[in-house]
Scaffold this motif. Structure first.
Motif, short mmCIF file in Angstrom:
data_model
loop_
_atom_site.label_atom_id
_atom_site.label_comp_id
_atom_site.label_asym_id
_atom_site.label_seq_id
_atom_site.Cartn_x
_atom_site.Cartn_y
_atom_site.Cartn_z
N LEU A 173 19.12 -1.35 9.61
CA LEU A 173 18.78 -1.38 11.16
C LEU A 173 19.05 0.18 11.74
O LEU A 173 18.62 -0.40 12.56
CB LEU A 173 19.96 -1.93 11.01
N GLU A 174 19.92 1.07 11.48
CA GLU A 174 19.97 2.51 11.86
C GLU A 174 18.88 3.46 11.87
O GLU A 174 17.99 3.85 12.24
CB GLU A 174 20.82 3.23 11.08
N ALA A 175 18.49 3.25 10.54
CA ALA A 175 16.92 3.99 10.42
C ALA A 175 15.59 2.84 11.38
O ALA A 175 15.06 3.90 11.97
CB ALA A 175 16.13 3.34 9.34
N ALA A 176 15.84 1.82 11.59
CA ALA A 176 14.35 0.95 12.14
C ALA A 176 14.51 1.09 14.13
O ALA A 176 13.94 1.53 14.85
CB ALA A 176 14.46 -0.56 11.77
N VAL A 177 15.93 1.27 14.39
CA VAL A 177 16.56 1.60 15.44
C VAL A 177 16.30 3.11 16.20
O VAL A 177 15.72 3.55 16.68
CB VAL A 177 18.21 1.88 16.07
N ASP A 178 16.00 3.95 15.29
CA ASP A 178 15.84 5.62 15.27
C ASP A 178 14.13 5.79 15.21
O ASP A 178 14.12 6.17 16.71
CB ASP A 178 16.32 6.15 14.05
N ARG A 179 13.83 4.80 14.88
CA ARG A 179 11.95 5.32 14.88
C ARG A 179 11.83 4.55 16.41
O ARG A 179 10.47 4.83 16.53
CB ARG A 179 11.65 4.21 13.52
N ILE A 180 12.51 2.70 16.22
CA ILE A 180 12.16 2.22 17.47
C ILE A 180 11.95 3.64 19.09
O ILE A 180 10.70 3.46 19.48
CB ILE A 180 12.61 1.14 17.86
N TYR B 27 1.99 -2.22 17.57
CA TYR B 27 2.22 -0.26 17.70
C TYR B 27 3.45 0.21 16.92
O TYR B 27 3.28 0.94 16.57
CB TYR B 27 2.38 -0.82 20.07
N LEU B 28 4.46 -1.22 17.21
CA LEU B 28 6.08 -0.38 15.99
C LEU B 28 5.84 -0.59 14.93
O LEU B 28 6.17 0.15 14.28
CB LEU B 28 6.98 -1.64 17.04
N LEU B 29 4.93 -1.76 14.34
CA LEU B 29 4.18 -1.40 12.76
C LEU B 29 3.58 0.01 13.03
O LEU B 29 3.72 0.39 11.87
CB LEU B 29 3.77 -2.93 12.69
N ALA C 69 0.90 -1.29 -0.30
CA ALA C 69 -0.04 -0.18 -0.06
C ALA C 69 0.52 1.20 0.31
O ALA C 69 0.49 2.22 -0.18
CB ALA C 69 -1.00 -0.03 1.61
N GLY C 70 2.61 0.58 -0.23
CA GLY C 70 3.33 2.52 -0.33
C GLY C 70 3.51 2.39 0.68
O GLY C 70 4.48 3.73 1.26
N VAL C 71 3.35 2.11 2.47
CA VAL C 71 4.09 2.72 3.33
C VAL C 71 5.32 1.74 3.84
O VAL C 71 5.45 1.02 3.14
CB VAL C 71 3.22 1.94 4.68
N PRO C 72 5.82 2.72 3.92
CA PRO C 72 7.69 2.45 3.98
C PRO C 72 8.00 1.53 5.39
O PRO C 72 9.01 2.01 5.85
CB PRO C 72 8.46 4.20 3.43
N VAL C 73 7.56 0.46 5.69
CA VAL C 73 7.81 -0.45 6.59
C VAL C 73 9.18 -0.95 6.50
O VAL C 73 9.81 -1.66 5.22
CB VAL C 73 6.47 -1.32 6.60
N ILE C 74 10.17 -1.20 6.90
CA ILE C 74 11.09 -2.06 7.28
C ILE C 74 10.72 -2.99 8.29
O ILE C 74 10.59 -2.99 9.49
CB ILE C 74 11.92 -0.57 8.39
N LYS D 239 12.72 6.49 18.41
CA LYS D 239 11.16 7.55 18.84
C LYS D 239 9.69 6.85 19.19
O LYS D 239 8.94 7.83 20.34
CB LYS D 239 10.96 8.16 17.44
N ALA D 240 10.01 6.10 19.41
CA ALA D 240 7.98 5.69 19.24
C ALA D 240 8.03 4.81 21.07
O ALA D 240 6.71 5.28 21.81
CB ALA D 240 7.75 4.24 18.05
N LEU D 241 9.02 4.35 20.79
CA LEU D 241 9.32 4.00 22.96
C LEU D 241 9.15 4.73 23.54
O LEU D 241 8.74 4.36 24.49
CB LEU D 241 9.89 3.36 23.00
N ILE D 242 9.80 6.38 23.57
CA ILE D 242 9.51 7.19 24.32
C ILE D 242 8.70 7.95 24.90
O ILE D 242 8.59 8.11 25.58
CB ILE D 242 10.58 8.63 23.63
N THR D 243 7.58 7.75 24.06
CA THR D 243 6.18 8.19 23.73
C THR D 243 5.59 7.72 24.74
O THR D 243 4.59 8.48 25.37
CB THR D 243 5.38 8.75 22.59
#
Ligand code: PMP
Length: 542
Positions: A528-535, A496-498, A97-102, A537-541
């Motif tokens: 992996l770097e991009a994934a860690v960054d995103r994870i 949630y992470l997805l 569907a065009g979502v940039p999922v790692i 950010k999501a966990l900090i909230t």
């Protein structure tokens, strides 16, 4: 149109399945009731089609619909669907569907199959090496496997103690089915490879789970194993290096386990060693069958998917005592492709239109006249008249029935087997291509361990092998995420992470440990770097 039931049903099929006019035309031309029509133009065909469909619908509706029994066997109902696949499917749908999922869900190397191996497969196709091979695999590949097991693992096998299959997974399920009887217990340390308990259930056996803890690097205390053993214990499944934890069983621990196993006459060990070469120093791999007294007890499973990045080639094998391997071969020969035999005597049986010998067909696999006669269960009064190819013999039974060809075509792909021989020729432990890959995995592992180590509340056991990190995120359970709801377990955390970070991971629940989630680092360092960054950010909230 004559409304004969058979024709009506055929029309119904044609009418409901035509996706184009030309398809309809082709179908119509086969319909006996319409054979006399000779449509001259597309217009004719179209009007014919409309008329036919209307008539068919009218006829079809006059048939009483029989209720179909859609139940499936209790065996299937006892098997859980794979959560790994469910999350992967969800991630794949988002990507589409065009979502940039790692996606860090897959247990598959991101490296390509080494060129030498691929070339061997291509050569096999070009040279017409595209036919059935013996059920157990070619003698060439089984001999190469024996040599590998001797040199790398210190275990001696002969080719008739090797069964080549379409991957380690197939080898494992066949081994479980071959040795377990209904009610037997299969001991499975958790976290486990998702399929093990389901394999036990498919064999009508009972999985007995041995929980382990991250603080002990997911390794169990041998005394704990001993406390779980009963006279029903039939199989202990070990996986080292482990999927999903990356833990490697040290030799000393394996020796202690072996001493316990030795005290239980019924107990066998299935040792899944697919990740043996994806291992990080100073950890080393020990094959369970190489330990004193364990050769007789061990079914060693291995394959080409991981070391040689050959997942799609579907090639694996089982090594073990001949009686177990032959039993697995029997399952393989009957569950994949029906064996073919060309008979010229009618005292042999016929089933489903195919002639077959009443002896166990897979026992006829032979490479030489001598091995044919030696095979267990093979009629003793057989004599092999001639050998036409390595997988085709002309045999005579007690001078009466003779058979040309042999039952052997439930084998792995002939092309993959040629590629497998080339893979084993790459050198010790998979050669340079494997060590390059392992170096990259180690770099990624180190990066992830360091990055997640910076996150408060995350517990880590540093993986010693494979390409997974199994992290304890349970300190986040109970948190309320805005617009999402409560994160209560590994499954909701992965969802949630997805959702929030667009990173796909696998819930630990699928592996028998709900406090963790699995990250596959068979992906480039940049993703992996991009994934860690995103994870993060999501966990900090939370
Ligand atoms: N065993 C383990 C522990 C695995 O992780 C996998 C693949 N994910 C397999 C077996 C299956 O390997 P194959 O591709 O050879 O069937």
């Amino acid at each position: 149109l004559q409304a004969s039931p058979s024709i009506a049903f055929r029309h119904r099929f044609v009418g409901l399945h035509c996706s184009s006019d030309s398809a309809c035309f082709r179908s119509l031309s086969f319909s006996s009731s319409l054979r006399n029509f000779s449509p001259k133009s597309l217009e004719n065909i179209k009007s014919l089609q409309t008329h036919r469909v209307n008539t068919v619908l009218r006829v079809a509706s006059s048939f009483e619909q029989m209720e179909v029994d859609i139940s499936v066997s209790p065996r299937v109902n006892s098997v859980k669907p794979s959560t790994t696949l469910a999350i992967s499917d969800q991630a794949a749908a988002l990507v589409q569907a065009g979502v940039p999922v790692i996606r860090l869900t897959i247990g598959e190397s991101d490296f390509n199959t080494p060129a030498v191996i691929a070339e061997a497969g291509i050569d096999a196709i070009r040279e017409g090496y595209t036919r059935y091979t013996p059920n157990a695999g070619t003698l060439e590949l089984r001999s190469a496997i024996c040599q590998k097991l001797k040199e790398e693992n210190g275990i001696s096998y002969t080719p008739d103690q090797i069964l080549v299959s379409n991957g380690a997974k197939q080898s494992s399920i066949q081994a479980v089915l071959a040795v377990c009887s209904p009610g037997d217990e299969v001991i499975i340390p958790a976290p486990f490879y998702v399929s093990y308990p389901e394999m036990a259930r498919l064999a009508d056996a009972t999985p007995v789970i041995l929980p382990t803890h991250i603080s002990k690097n997911f390794l169990f205390d041998p005394k704990f194993l001993e406390s779980k053993l009963t006279d029903k214990s039939r199989l202990l499944i070990l996986c080292s290096p482990s999927n999903p934890t990356g833990s490697v069983y040290p030799r000393k621990l394996l020796e202690e386990i072996a001493q316990i196993v030795a005290r239980h006459p019924r107990l066998l060990v299935l040792s899944d060693e697919v990740y043996e070469h994806i291992i990080y120093a100073p950890a080393t791999h020990t094959s369970f069958a190489s330990l004193p007294g364990m050769w007789e007890r061990t079914l060693t499973v291995n394959g080409f998917s991981k070391t040689f990045a050959m997942t799609g080639w579907r090639l694996g094998y089982l090594a073990g005592p001949k009686h177990y391997v032959a039993a697995c071969g029997k399952i393989q020969s009957q569950s994949l492709v029906w064996p073919w035999l060309i008979m010229d005597q009618n005292d042999l049986d016929v089933m489903g239109g195919l002639p077959y010998i009443t002896e166990d067909a897979e026992e006829m696999v032979c490479e030489t006249p001598e091995t044919a006669c030696e095979s267990d269960g093979f009629p003793k009064d057989v004599s092999v008249a001639s050998l036409t190819r390595d997988d085709e013999a002309v045999m005579t039974f007690a001078g009466e029935a003779s058979v040309k060809g042999a039952a052997k075509n439930a084998s792995a792909s002939s092309i993959s087997q040629k590629a497998g021989v080339a893979a084993l020729g790459l050198g010790y432990a998979g050669g340079e291509s494997a060590s390059t890959m392992v170096k990259a995995f180690q770099e990624r592992r180190d990066y992830l361990v360091k990055s997640f180590g910076e996150l408060e509340g995350v517990k880590i056991s540093i993986p010693q092998g494979a390409f997974y990190l199994f992290l304890d995120f349970s300190s986040y359970y109970g948190a309320e995420a805005e617009g999402f709801g409560m994160i209560k377990d590994s499954e909701s955390l992965c969802r949630y992470l997805l959702d929030k970070a667009q990173v796909a991971l696998v819930p630990g629940d699928a592996f028998g440990d709900d406090s963790c989630i699995r990250i596959s680092y068979a992906a480039s360092l940049s993703s992996l770097e991009a994934a860690v960054d995103r994870i993060k950010k999501a966990l900090i909230t939370l």
